[in-house]
Design a protein around this motif. Structure first.
Motif, PDB file in Angstrom:
ATOM      1  N   ARG A 139      17.711 -23.071  -5.890  1.00 41.72           N
ATOM      2  CA  ARG A 139      16.354 -22.581  -5.597  1.00 41.72           C
ATOM      3  C   ARG A 139      15.598 -23.582  -4.723  1.00 41.72           C
ATOM      4  N   GLU A 191      18.382 -12.486   7.403  1.00 42.52           N
ATOM      5  CA  GLU A 191      19.351 -11.693   6.649  1.00 42.52           C
ATOM      6  C   GLU A 191      20.218 -12.589   5.760  1.00 42.52           C
ATOM      7  N   GLY A 212      18.291 -13.598   2.747  1.00 41.19           N
ATOM      8  CA  GLY A 212      18.261 -12.490   1.787  1.00 41.19           C
ATOM      9  C   GLY A 212      19.554 -12.388   1.006  1.00 41.19           C
ATOM     10  N   ASP A 213      20.678 -12.541   1.708  1.00 34.55           N
ATOM     11  CA  ASP A 213      21.987 -12.499   1.046  1.00 34.55           C
ATOM     12  C   ASP A 213      22.131 -13.626   0.027  1.00 34.55           C
ATOM     13  N   CYS A 245      19.695 -15.243  -1.509  1.00 33.50           N
ATOM     14  CA  CYS A 245      18.795 -14.961  -2.639  1.00 33.50           C
ATOM     15  C   CYS A 245      19.433 -13.942  -3.579  1.00 33.50           C
ATOM     16  N   ASP A 246      20.048 -12.899  -3.008  1.00 27.01           N
ATOM     17  CA  ASP A 246      20.734 -11.902  -3.831  1.00 27.01           C
ATOM     18  C   ASP A 246      21.883 -12.537  -4.611  1.00 27.01           C
ATOM     19  N   ARG A 247      22.645 -13.375  -3.929  1.00 23.85           N
ATOM     20  CA  ARG A 247      23.813 -14.012  -4.562  1.00 23.85           C
ATOM     21  C   ARG A 247      23.406 -14.858  -5.765  1.00 23.85           C
ATOM     22  N   ASP A 296      20.549 -14.462  -7.425  1.00 21.07           N
ATOM     23  CA  ASP A 296      19.600 -13.702  -8.226  1.00 21.07           C
ATOM     24  C   ASP A 296      18.198 -14.300  -8.146  1.00 21.07           C
ATOM     25  N   THR A 308      14.334 -14.081  -6.016  1.00 22.75           N
ATOM     26  CA  THR A 308      13.463 -13.270  -5.164  1.00 22.75           C
ATOM     27  C   THR A 308      12.712 -14.215  -4.224  1.00 22.75           C
TER      28      THR A 308
END
Length: 97
Positions: free
Chosen positions: A24, A67, A70-71, A73-75, A77, A79
């Motif tokens: 993070r 992009e 974003g990927d 952050c998704d990986r 978990d 936001t």
């Protein structure tokens, strides 16, 4: 009347979340740099310091970087709101939309 000293900042480490917390922090720094670069590109474009080709390359590069963020952050978990550190009286590190 004596004013008590402010509370000391303490680093709380939890072995179960240290990897996610470090991720993070790193992603927060990358997002800060990404936003600064994006703003600088917009300023240079508005000043007319870039050619059409340079604008096109920067636009594609910035879109891909956004992009990729974003990927990531998704990986992990996360936001985008979780990347915005609260700096207390100074406000937040990243501008709020």
């Amino acid at each position: 009347m004596e004013v008590p000293p402010p509370p000391r900042w303490r680093l709380s480490t939890d072995p179960d979340t240290v990897e996610r917390d470090l991720t993070r922090l790193v992603l927060t720094l990358v997002e800060l740099v990404r936003q600064l670069v994006e703003r600088q590109c917009v300023r240079r474009m508005e000043q007319g310091n870039l050619t059409d080709e340079q604008i096109e390359v920067l636009g594609v590069t910035l879109m891909r970087l956004e992009e990729a963020m974003g990927d990531l952050c998704d990986r992990f978990d996360l936001t985008p709101d979780q990347l915005n550190l609260d700096l207390g009286p100074l406000g937040t590190l990243l501008p709020t939309q």
